[in-house]
Design a protein around this motif. Structure first.
Motif, mmCIF file in Angstrom:
data_model
loop_
_atom_site.group_PDB
_atom_site.id
_atom_site.type_symbol
_atom_site.label_atom_id
_atom_site.label_comp_id
_atom_site.label_asym_id
_atom_site.label_seq_id
_atom_site.Cartn_x
_atom_site.Cartn_y
_atom_site.Cartn_z
ATOM 1 N N LEU A 1 0.821 -1.205 0.000
ATOM 2 C CA LEU A 1 0.000 0.000 0.000
ATOM 3 C C LEU A 1 0.859 1.262 0.000
ATOM 4 O O LEU A 1 0.488 2.265 -0.631
ATOM 5 C CB LEU A 1 -0.935 -0.012 1.202
ATOM 6 N N SER A 2 1.988 1.219 0.671
ATOM 7 C CA SER A 2 2.892 2.376 0.661
ATOM 8 C C SER A 2 3.420 2.636 -0.742
ATOM 9 O O SER A 2 3.476 3.791 -1.192
ATOM 10 C CB SER A 2 4.059 2.156 1.626
ATOM 11 N N ARG A 3 3.786 1.573 -1.452
ATOM 12 C CA ARG A 3 4.286 1.735 -2.818
ATOM 13 C C ARG A 3 3.215 2.293 -3.748
ATOM 14 O O ARG A 3 3.532 2.971 -4.726
ATOM 15 C CB ARG A 3 4.797 0.393 -3.361
ATOM 16 N N LEU A 4 1.960 2.011 -3.424
ATOM 17 C CA LEU A 4 0.856 2.495 -4.256
ATOM 18 C C LEU A 4 0.455 3.926 -3.910
ATOM 19 O O LEU A 4 -0.479 4.462 -4.506
ATOM 20 C CB LEU A 4 -0.351 1.566 -4.111
ATOM 21 N N GLY A 5 1.140 4.551 -2.967
ATOM 22 C CA GLY A 5 0.903 5.951 -2.673
ATOM 23 C C GLY A 5 0.071 6.247 -1.454
ATOM 24 O O GLY A 5 -0.309 7.406 -1.220
ATOM 25 N N TYR A 6 -0.222 5.215 -0.645
ATOM 26 C CA TYR A 6 -1.032 5.423 0.555
ATOM 27 C C TYR A 6 -0.150 5.722 1.761
ATOM 28 O O TYR A 6 0.946 5.180 1.901
ATOM 29 C CB TYR A 6 -1.903 4.196 0.839
ATOM 30 N N LYS A 7 -0.642 6.581 2.605
ATOM 31 C CA LYS A 7 -0.015 6.837 3.902
ATOM 32 C C LYS A 7 -0.564 5.794 4.856
ATOM 33 O O LYS A 7 -1.742 5.835 5.246
ATOM 34 C CB LYS A 7 -0.355 8.246 4.381
ATOM 35 N N VAL A 8 0.273 4.838 5.253
ATOM 36 C CA VAL A 8 -0.195 3.660 5.987
ATOM 37 C C VAL A 8 0.203 3.750 7.456
ATOM 38 O O VAL A 8 1.337 4.094 7.789
ATOM 39 C CB VAL A 8 0.396 2.365 5.377
ATOM 40 N N SER A 9 -0.738 3.418 8.329
ATOM 41 C CA SER A 9 -0.427 3.262 9.752
ATOM 42 C C SER A 9 -0.766 1.835 10.161
ATOM 43 O O SER A 9 -1.792 1.293 9.759
ATOM 44 C CB SER A 9 -1.204 4.269 10.605
ATOM 45 N N LEU A 10 0.120 1.236 10.950
ATOM 46 C CA LEU A 10 -0.021 -0.159 11.368
ATOM 47 C C LEU A 10 -0.130 -0.230 12.881
ATOM 48 O O LEU A 10 0.687 0.362 13.602
ATOM 49 C CB LEU A 10 1.184 -0.970 10.880
ATOM 50 N N HIS A 11 -1.132 -0.982 13.357
ATOM 51 C CA HIS A 11 -1.376 -1.106 14.791
ATOM 52 C C HIS A 11 -1.550 -2.586 15.132
ATOM 53 O O HIS A 11 -2.470 -3.238 14.635
ATOM 54 C CB HIS A 11 -2.627 -0.323 15.195
ATOM 55 N N MET A 12 -0.676 -3.105 15.988
ATOM 56 C CA MET A 12 -0.699 -4.514 16.351
ATOM 57 C C MET A 12 -1.135 -4.692 17.799
ATOM 58 O O MET A 12 -0.727 -3.934 18.685
ATOM 59 C CB MET A 12 0.700 -5.122 16.170
ATOM 60 N N ASP A 13 -1.951 -5.723 18.038
ATOM 61 C CA ASP A 13 -2.319 -6.171 19.393
ATOM 62 C C ASP A 13 -2.803 -5.016 20.266
ATOM 63 O O ASP A 13 -2.183 -4.649 21.268
ATOM 64 C CB ASP A 13 -1.134 -6.881 20.049
ATOM 65 N N VAL A 14 -3.936 -4.452 19.874
ATOM 66 C CA VAL A 14 -4.495 -3.291 20.571
ATOM 67 C C VAL A 14 -5.847 -3.648 21.202
ATOM 68 O O VAL A 14 -6.485 -4.642 20.847
ATOM 69 C CB VAL A 14 -4.664 -2.099 19.612
ATOM 70 N N SER A 15 -6.259 -2.807 22.145
ATOM 71 C CA SER A 15 -7.514 -3.022 22.858
ATOM 72 C C SER A 15 -8.685 -2.438 22.086
ATOM 73 O O SER A 15 -8.507 -1.687 21.116
ATOM 74 C CB SER A 15 -7.443 -2.356 24.237
ATOM 75 N N ALA A 16 -9.888 -2.745 22.536
ATOM 76 C CA ALA A 16 -11.095 -2.211 21.899
ATOM 77 C C ALA A 16 -11.086 -0.687 21.933
ATOM 78 O O ALA A 16 -11.417 -0.034 20.933
ATOM 79 C CB ALA A 16 -12.332 -2.756 22.599
ATOM 80 N N LYS A 17 -10.719 -0.112 23.070
ATOM 81 C CA LYS A 17 -10.659 1.350 23.175
ATOM 82 C C LYS A 17 -9.637 1.924 22.218
ATOM 83 O O LYS A 17 -9.893 2.951 21.549
ATOM 84 C CB LYS A 17 -10.321 1.773 24.598
ATOM 85 N N GLU A 18 -8.486 1.279 22.117
ATOM 86 C CA GLU A 18 -7.453 1.769 21.201
ATOM 87 C C GLU A 18 -7.907 1.682 19.754
ATOM 88 O O GLU A 18 -7.620 2.579 18.940
ATOM 89 C CB GLU A 18 -6.167 0.968 21.409
ATOM 90 N N ILE A 19 -8.627 0.616 19.404
ATOM 91 C CA ILE A 19 -9.138 0.479 18.041
ATOM 92 C C ILE A 19 -10.088 1.630 17.719
ATOM 93 O O ILE A 19 -9.990 2.275 16.657
ATOM 94 C CB ILE A 19 -9.842 -0.872 17.857
ATOM 95 N N LYS A 20 -10.995 1.930 18.631
ATOM 96 C CA LYS A 20 -11.936 3.024 18.399
ATOM 97 C C LYS A 20 -11.229 4.370 18.367
ATOM 98 O O LYS A 20 -11.579 5.256 17.575
ATOM 99 C CB LYS A 20 -13.025 2.998 19.462
#
Length: 244
Positions: free
Chosen positions: A45-64
């Protein structure tokens, strides 16, 4: 990357390990191969021009909170959300095994709550089980648990100008391999090939066809298939991955 050079924004949220809160018992199984999926998606996705953010192993509150933050960010041509976790119909599970309703996430991005996303195409890809049924139509691991929940329409609460694609059909499991999920790995294959220049519906149709006809589970639950499906309320053709 400056906004004028940005094709859009992409958020990847993935849960690979699950840990019950203090005093709770039981835990969902570890999901092997998740890092392979998200690392490849980030690069593609980065190569296709998107600004990507990655979030691993997060809580429900963090997802929201992640969605809330994105809802206030200036957008490019389109917004992409990829969710990868254990799940059931209408929900995924967070790091603690707490259910997160998909409709709550959609609501955050609805035009009345997110003016900056109004009119911006929103693409949701969900790698998670939607039930416990095996498709007669990998490995012994699946992306679900034994919890039951009421099914609801794919498109219920979906924000306007959106596409929602699941790795499996309603009520069925989605497979997760140590080498990565067949659904997300196939998506990456298409986005790295000439298919990325196709109109979105054609890309998604090819993705569904390739997973349905080339994949078959192995191991203890060998011989089963996986049938991705998607719904859309877009009113125009979209070329979110085309490179000029």
């Amino acid at each position: 990357m400056m906004l004028k050079e940005m094709k859009g924004r992409a958020v990847i949220i993935a849960i690979s390990e699950f840990h019950p809160r203090h005093g709770e018992v039981g835990s969902l199984d570890q999901r092997k191969g998740v890092k392979r999926d998200v690392n490849r998606l980030f690069k593609v996705l980065s190569r296709l021009g998107y600004k990507v953010s990655l979030h691993m192993d997060v809580s429900a509150k963090e997802i929201k909170d992640i969605y809330q933050k994105e809802s206030k960010m200036p957008q490019g041509e389109s917004f992409i959300s990829i969710l990868s976790s254990h799940g059931n119909e209408g929900l995924i599970y967070d790091f603690y095994g707490t259910p997160v309703l998909l409709r709550d996430l959609y609501d955050i991005l609805a035009p009345n709550n997110s003016p900056l996303l109004a009119g911006v195409p929103k693409l949701f890809f969900v790698q998670a089980c939607r039930g416990e049924q095996f498709d007669e139509g990998v490995f012994l691991e699946t992306d679900g648990d034994t919890c039951a929940t009421d099914a609801f329409s794919l498109s219920l609460n979906l924000p306007r100008d959106s596409v929602l694609m699941f790795a499996s059909s309603e009520g069925h499991v989605a497979f997760q391999n140590p080498g990565g999920s067949v659904f997300l790995q196939t998506l990456c294959n298409l986005l790295e090939g000439e298919e990325r220049n196709l109109e979105l519906n054609r890309i998604l149709t090819r993705l569904a066809h390739m997973v349905a006809y080339t994949f078959q589970s192995q191991g203890q639950y060998g011989g089963f298939k996986e049938m991705p499906c998607y719904t859309t309320n877009l009113t125009r053709e979209l070329y979110p991955f085309r490179q000029s």
